[in-house]
Design a protein around this motif. Structure first.
Motif, short mmCIF file in Angstrom:
data_model
loop_
_atom_site.label_atom_id
_atom_site.label_comp_id
_atom_site.label_asym_id
_atom_site.label_seq_id
_atom_site.Cartn_x
_atom_site.Cartn_y
_atom_site.Cartn_z
N ILE A 45 0.91 -0.63 0.49
CA ILE A 45 -0.18 0.49 -0.20
C ILE A 45 0.88 1.39 -0.08
O ILE A 45 1.76 1.88 1.05
CB ILE A 45 -0.53 0.40 1.34
CG1 ILE A 45 -1.52 -2.05 1.43
CG2 ILE A 45 -1.83 1.65 1.47
CD1 ILE A 45 -2.37 -1.13 2.74
N GLN A 46 0.90 1.92 -0.64
CA GLN A 46 1.50 3.38 -0.98
C GLN A 46 0.75 4.52 -1.63
O GLN A 46 0.72 5.42 -1.65
CB GLN A 46 2.75 3.26 -1.76
CG GLN A 46 3.84 2.21 -1.79
CD GLN A 46 4.46 2.16 -3.10
OE1 GLN A 46 4.05 1.74 -4.09
NE2 GLN A 46 5.98 2.37 -2.90
N LYS A 47 -0.46 4.28 -1.04
CA LYS A 47 -1.69 5.66 -1.22
C LYS A 47 -2.47 5.66 -0.07
O LYS A 47 -1.99 4.87 0.57
CB LYS A 47 -1.93 5.89 -2.42
CG LYS A 47 -3.47 4.05 -2.44
CD LYS A 47 -4.15 3.97 -3.37
CE LYS A 47 -3.65 3.94 -4.93
NZ LYS A 47 -4.66 3.47 -5.51
N GLU A 48 -3.02 6.53 -0.07
CA GLU A 48 -4.38 6.99 1.01
C GLU A 48 -5.01 6.24 1.14
O GLU A 48 -6.03 5.80 -0.23
CB GLU A 48 -4.80 8.21 1.01
CG GLU A 48 -3.50 9.14 1.61
CD GLU A 48 -4.25 10.69 2.32
OE1 GLU A 48 -5.53 10.61 2.44
OE2 GLU A 48 -3.77 11.60 1.99
N ILE A 49 -5.89 4.87 2.04
CA ILE A 49 -6.90 4.03 1.78
C ILE A 49 -7.30 3.69 2.87
O ILE A 49 -6.43 3.37 3.71
CB ILE A 49 -6.35 3.20 0.94
CG1 ILE A 49 -7.43 1.82 -0.06
CG2 ILE A 49 -5.51 2.00 1.46
CD1 ILE A 49 -7.06 1.52 -1.57
#
Lengths: 430, 149, 258
Positions: free
Chosen positions: A52-56
């Motif tokens: 995961i490398q994003k806002e989620i």
């Protein structure tokens, strides 16, 4: 609450036939989702690892299991913020170092809730994290010697960490924290591991309402300042070298209202200063409290010592003890002010030796030692260190509940006694 | 009883004489804890030990603990000190080792000092890691431990 | 033997002391597993009292027979020395077993009021083992002794050294010797001192070897293995057989010299 049912939509497009969960590519879903989106994952078994490398937000909907490949962390979260991971089960594989649950690096504002990790070498690891909120995690390690396992939850170079109601067992250290500021551990439970909590170079930590059971040592707190340890229950640390709590080098530490029961050593302070040990209960430990190089500005007061083989012992520096209750205090209270009239001397001839040479442990409560201690107290020989001038006469907390008379046991015993006496009187023997 | 006393005396006498050659002993993961900080020794590759001249051994989980302990010993009490080489995981004599320090090197106590058998391996380590400074045994004694926050 | 006034008095004293100490400890302490002050106190009481009574009563009963010439008379009967010693052993065992059973049932009875059983099976087994071993040693002392008084003196000296003096001597040695030397001496002491042997047996049977500390890790590891427990049992039996055997041998020689 922004909720988009991405999956239903995706199903229609990519999987016209009945979809099996393990054919779903979680990574693809994450990549395709928008920043800040909440991804609802339907029940099923998925294969990891995922990144995961994003806002989620990843939220399991039902029984969601993600399996690891045994080499990489099942979920990696890097260089991002505002991530939520909720209601998942992560299942590890093998026993390699890479077999871990969640790995975070350079992150901010992360929440992980209700995540279960099984068969992992290590559970959660975080480096350079800020504002972590972890709650209701369950981490189950492998069955191997603790030196071959990883930590349940390890956090390095981070700040503002909060961990609630997490259960960890069968790992090396339940919680391992190095160079962390503002740490909060509440209501956690660690068992069958090496150390329950292992903290190094931490400032402003608070551990309260935790429970530690059958580890080598419950809490190992090293080189930390400004720590509050309140209302923890620490019991059954009975292995060789086992201890309830060990504190090594620290200042401004407040140990209050804890219960330390049935440990090899209840509390051990080494090079601790400007600290206070207050209102704790030390029961049925082999040694209640050990003080080493901790005589300076550290006060042990209002605690209760009962049923320990040795209540307190220290090196030659001694320690400050004041108004504790000791079950082996033999003085009287003629003034009836609740304080014994004569000082209590904690150091028995033998207690000192046990600190200096471990081999002397052999003599613990040996017949010869018991006699020696008895002579000590009869001749009113008091040491020069570890003296409580105002020992308390009674415990403040009385835990004993009313006991019922066990009639079956009583009658059985009575019959046995009568039988034996009858046998004797009849001179049936010889 | 007499035999026992005789035995005690012989053991004590034997202990007094005999050539002194100190060899490192095996680590027992189950029982060995650091003499200074009480931590159990699980990372054997960083462990150290001191063989005392009376035949006892003291174990340490980190070089820093070992050095701090040695400073508390009286003259003649220390037989020899051993530390694990950072590259080969073999025991080496502390007095003949070369040390490399950087605050980012992880050791069990985060003291960040590693030991090497020779100067070359130490230099090589610094080169490959791209950081670290060399320390001699003398500098080790004055090194400030545990302030590398 | 149970008929003797002396024995009855001893039994009464033992039951009383044992029951009251157990009761006081039970009232004062919460019930927990492991080596606590309660189990330590009970163990020490057994280790102090049982050997004292066994050694003095046992040794004096044989020495008395020798002194009064009763033994010489017995020798004219169709009874072997082996039978005689074994008979003495059986009598000693029986009376102490009854005494133990009595005190245990009193403790269990009082335990009913406090709501605990008060006694663990390990403790019961160990108490009987104490009687088995020390009764045999007592007969050996009786055979060696020249008179009743001599037997009494010998018993007391041995009792004091096994229970107290050897430990003090070792503790004193430990203050200036190295840790590993003291550790080895302590292991030797466990094997030559029946009181330490039985105390060690208690930790072994109750699986609390850790109480003795990390210095004895490999030693206790050996004895807690199935083979080690077998060795423990064998050595315990050896204590008994050797003591009784020597007693017979010495009595036999005594007879011939006269």
């Amino acid at each position: 609450m922004k909720r988009i049912m991405v999956l239903g939509f995706l199903f229609a497009i990519f999987f016209p036939f009945e979809a099996r969960a393990d054919e779903l590519d979680l990574q693809k879903l994450i990549n395709q989702s928008l920043s800040g989106e909440e991804l609802q994952i339907p029940a099923g078994v998925y294969s990891g690892p995922i990144t995961i490398q994003k806002e989620i937000s990843l939220v399991g909907n039902g029984d969601v299991i993600i399996e690891g490949d045994g080499e990489k962390p099942i979920i990696s979260v890097t260089e991002t913020e505002n991530v939520k991971i909720q209601s998942l089960t992560l299942h590890g594989q093998g026993n390699g170092d890479g077999n871990s649950g969640i790995h975070m690096k350079d992150v901010k504002n992360i929440a992980i809730e209700e995540v279960k990790m099984t068969n992992v070498t290590s559970g959660v690891k975080a480096e350079r994290a800020r504002k972590l909120y972890l709650s209701n995690l369950t981490i189950t390690g492998l069955s191997a010697h603790f030196s071959e396992k990883g930590n349940g939850l390890s956090i390095y170079d981070s700040d503002q960490i909060e961990i609630y109601n997490t259960t960890i067992h069968d790992v090396q250290d339940g919680f391992y924290m190095e160079r962390v500021e503002q740490l909060k551990l509440v209501g956690n439970h660690v068992s069958s591991s090496r150390y329950g909590i292992h903290i190094m170079y931490v400032d402003y930590a608070r551990a309260s309402d935790n429970e530690f059971q059958e580890n080598v040592t419950g809490m190992m707190i090293m080189m930390t300042n400004n720590t509050d340890i309140v209302h923890n229950f620490i019991y059954d640390h009975q292995e060789l070298n086992g201890s309830g709590m060990i504190l090594f080098e620290g200042k401004h530490i407040n140990i209050e209202n804890n219960e330390l029961v049935s440990n090899t050593v209840g509390l051990s302070l080494q090079s601790i200063s400007d600290s206070i040990v207050k209102n704790n209960q030390f029961r049925t430990n082999q040694t209640g409290v050990t003080l080493v190089k901790s005589a300076k500005e550290t006060k042990v007061t209002n605690n209760e010592f009962s049923g320990n083989i040795v209540n307190l012992r220290s090196d030659e520096n001694g320690g400050i003890i004041h108004r504790n209750y000791y079950d082996d205090y033999q003085g009287l209270d003629m003034e009836e002010d609740g304080i014994g009239d004569t000082p209590y001397s904690a150091v028995q001839s033998f207690g000192q030796w046990m600190v200096r040479k471990p081999v002397y442990q052999y003599f613990v409560e040996a017949p010869a030692v018991v006699l020696l201690n008895e002579l000590d107290s009869q001749t009113k020989q008091t040491g020069t260190v570890l003296i409580d001038e105002e020992p308390k006469m009674s415990m403040t907390t009385q835990k004993r509940e009313d006991k019922q008379i066990n009639f079956a046991q009583l009658i059985g015993a009575l019959l046995l006694v009568l039988g034996l006496i009858g046998l004797w009187r009849k001179e049936a023997l010889i | 009883m007499k035999k026992f006393v005789a035995l005690v005396i012989t053991v004590l006498l034997l202990q007094g004489c005999g050539a002194k050659e100190f060899i490192p002993r095996e680590i027992v993961a189950e029982t060995d804890v650091c003499k200074v900080c009480n931590m159990s020794i699980v990372h054997e590759e960083y462990a150290g030990q001191v063989a005392l001249s009376n035949g006892d051994y003291e174990m340490f989980d980190d070089l820093g603990c070992l050095v701090q302990y040695v400073t508390t010993l009286n003259e003649g009490e220390k037989g020899a000190g051993f530390i694990k080489d950072a590259t080969t995981n073999e025991w080496i004599d502390v007095d003949q080792a070369t040390f490399v320090y950087h605050k980012d090197f992880w050791t069990p106590m985060s003291y960040g000092v590693l030991a090497f058998a020779t100067e070359e391996t130490a230099k090589k380590w610094i080169e490959t890691e791209g950081k670290g400074e060399m320390l001699t045994t003398e500098e080790l004694a004055t090194h400030e431990w545990g302030v590398n926050k | 033997m149970l008929r003797s006034r002396w024995m009855q008095l001893v039994a009464l004293l033992f039951v009383f002391v044992f029951a009251s100490v157990s009761l006081i400890q039970q009232m004062a302490l919460p019930e927990v597993e492991g080596f606590t002050r309660q189990s330590a106190a009970a163990l020490n009481l057994q280790l102090f009292l049982l050997p004292l009574f066994l050694l003095t009563i046992g040794s004096m009963s044989i020495a008395g027979d020798v002194e009064s010439g009763w033994l010489s008379l017995l020798k004219t009967y169709p009874i072997t020395l082996r039978q005689y010693v074994f008979g003495k052993y059986a009598a000693l065992l029986l009376s102490f077993f009854v005494m133990l059973a009595l005190s245990f049932s009193v403790v269990i009875g009082t335990g009913a009021f406090v709501g605990q059983l008060g006694i663990s099976w390990v403790f019961v087994v160990l108490s009987f083992l104490i009687v088995l071993i020390f009764a045999a040693i007592a007969l050996l002392i009786g055979a060696i002794a020249k008179s009743r008084l001599h037997a009494l003196a010998l018993s007391l000296v041995l009792w004091a050294s096994w229970l107290l003096l050897l430990s003090y001597a070792l503790m004193a040695i430990g203050t200036f010797s190295a840790g590993h030397v003291l550790q080895k001496l302590l292991i030797v002491n466990i094997h030559i001192n029946p009181a330490e042997w039985l105390r060690f047996g208690y930790f072994l049977l109750s699986k609390q070897e850790a109480v003795l500390g990390p210095a004895f890790y490999s030693f206790t590891n050996f004895y807690s293995s199935p083979f080690g427990l077998f060795v423990y049992a064998c050595l315990s039996v050896l204590w008994i057989i050797l003591s009784l055997g020597f007693a017979v041998f010495i009595l036999d020689r005594k007879g011939r010299v006269e």
